[in-house]
Design an enzyme around this catalytic site. Sequence first.
Site, mmCIF file in Angstrom:
data_model
loop_
_atom_site.group_PDB
_atom_site.id
_atom_site.type_symbol
_atom_site.label_atom_id
_atom_site.label_comp_id
_atom_site.label_asym_id
_atom_site.label_seq_id
_atom_site.Cartn_x
_atom_site.Cartn_y
_atom_site.Cartn_z
ATOM 1 N N TYR A 1 -2.604 -0.359 10.265
ATOM 2 C CA TYR A 1 -2.551 -0.681 8.835
ATOM 3 C C TYR A 1 -1.232 -0.212 8.234
ATOM 4 O O TYR A 1 -0.583 -0.948 7.474
ATOM 5 C CB TYR A 1 -3.730 -0.030 8.122
ATOM 6 C CG TYR A 1 -3.827 -0.377 6.654
ATOM 7 C CD1 TYR A 1 -4.409 -1.567 6.240
ATOM 8 C CD2 TYR A 1 -3.352 0.505 5.679
ATOM 9 C CE1 TYR A 1 -4.510 -1.885 4.884
ATOM 10 C CE2 TYR A 1 -3.440 0.192 4.327
ATOM 11 C CZ TYR A 1 -4.013 -1.001 3.937
ATOM 12 O OH TYR A 1 -4.100 -1.307 2.590
ATOM 13 N N SER B 1 0.851 -1.193 0.000
ATOM 14 C CA SER B 1 0.000 0.000 0.000
ATOM 15 C C SER B 1 0.883 1.238 0.000
ATOM 16 O O SER B 1 1.981 1.227 0.569
ATOM 17 C CB SER B 1 -0.889 0.014 1.244
ATOM 18 O OG SER B 1 -1.562 1.253 1.372
#
Length: 281
Positions: free
Chosen positions: A160, A147
């Site tokens: 995250y 990501s």
Amino acid sequence: MSHPAIVKDNVAVITGGAAGIGFAAAAAFARAGMKVCIADVDETRLAEAATKLSSVTSAANVMTSAVDVSRIESVTELERAVHERFGGADVLMNNAGIQPGSTLFDAPDNWQRIIAVNMWGIINGSRIFAPNMIARGRRGLIINTGSKQGITTPPGDPAYNVSKAGVKAFTEALQHELRNTEDCRVTAHLLIPGFVFTGLTAKGRTEKPAGAWTPEQTVDFMLARLEAGDFYILCPDNDVPRALDEKRMLWAAGDIVENRPPLSRWHPDYADAFAKFVARE
């Protein structure tokens, strides 16, 4: 043309393969004539995904497996089952991920689950599948879904960010190990999606925002960059061109080099400097 591992009768294994980017990748591999194993924690979604894939390829070429990637024994059983059914894997896409949201001091169980799935899932998949992929002596791919948040680490979802930063570091180490392994024809690649409209990002919306890519667009871009040999597959989207992503990443690295405060891009004292940095040619 396509990457030499993405060819008829080769085998692709995709975790988180029942929906979103994972399913789009499974469908693309199936259209290329590959045998496909989709692994997911949700058995209902797996059955639905298998039905959809039947419009793309023969049912004999599709395998499903209920897997919790955070558990090494579950991934070990997946690898064994793929070997038994198809003879082994040529493409492994470690794509399973969750993003329930997090704060720095929220419940430890939430942090542990996010890191267990997003980071340990990729570590487990790579470590368990890679040895037999190497032993096959064939061109192979390990694609790990990271990501942009694992690189620029914006405030707001620290668990995250930590998990995806770990995926980046692990995949870099994995590719270094593979390229220094004698007779290894397997390579690792880091997929870095942009804003993709999936169940993970929908947040209650039913229509794709104008700025988002579809999972299919993301996979098409991934396949093109794999063919080109990219390690970092940095995807744009309809809102953020690649040039802006590059500047955000360079600014994040500059926090260290120039000894700025961490996350200075969001610090009011650096707002003007960041805006000028982005605007310059």
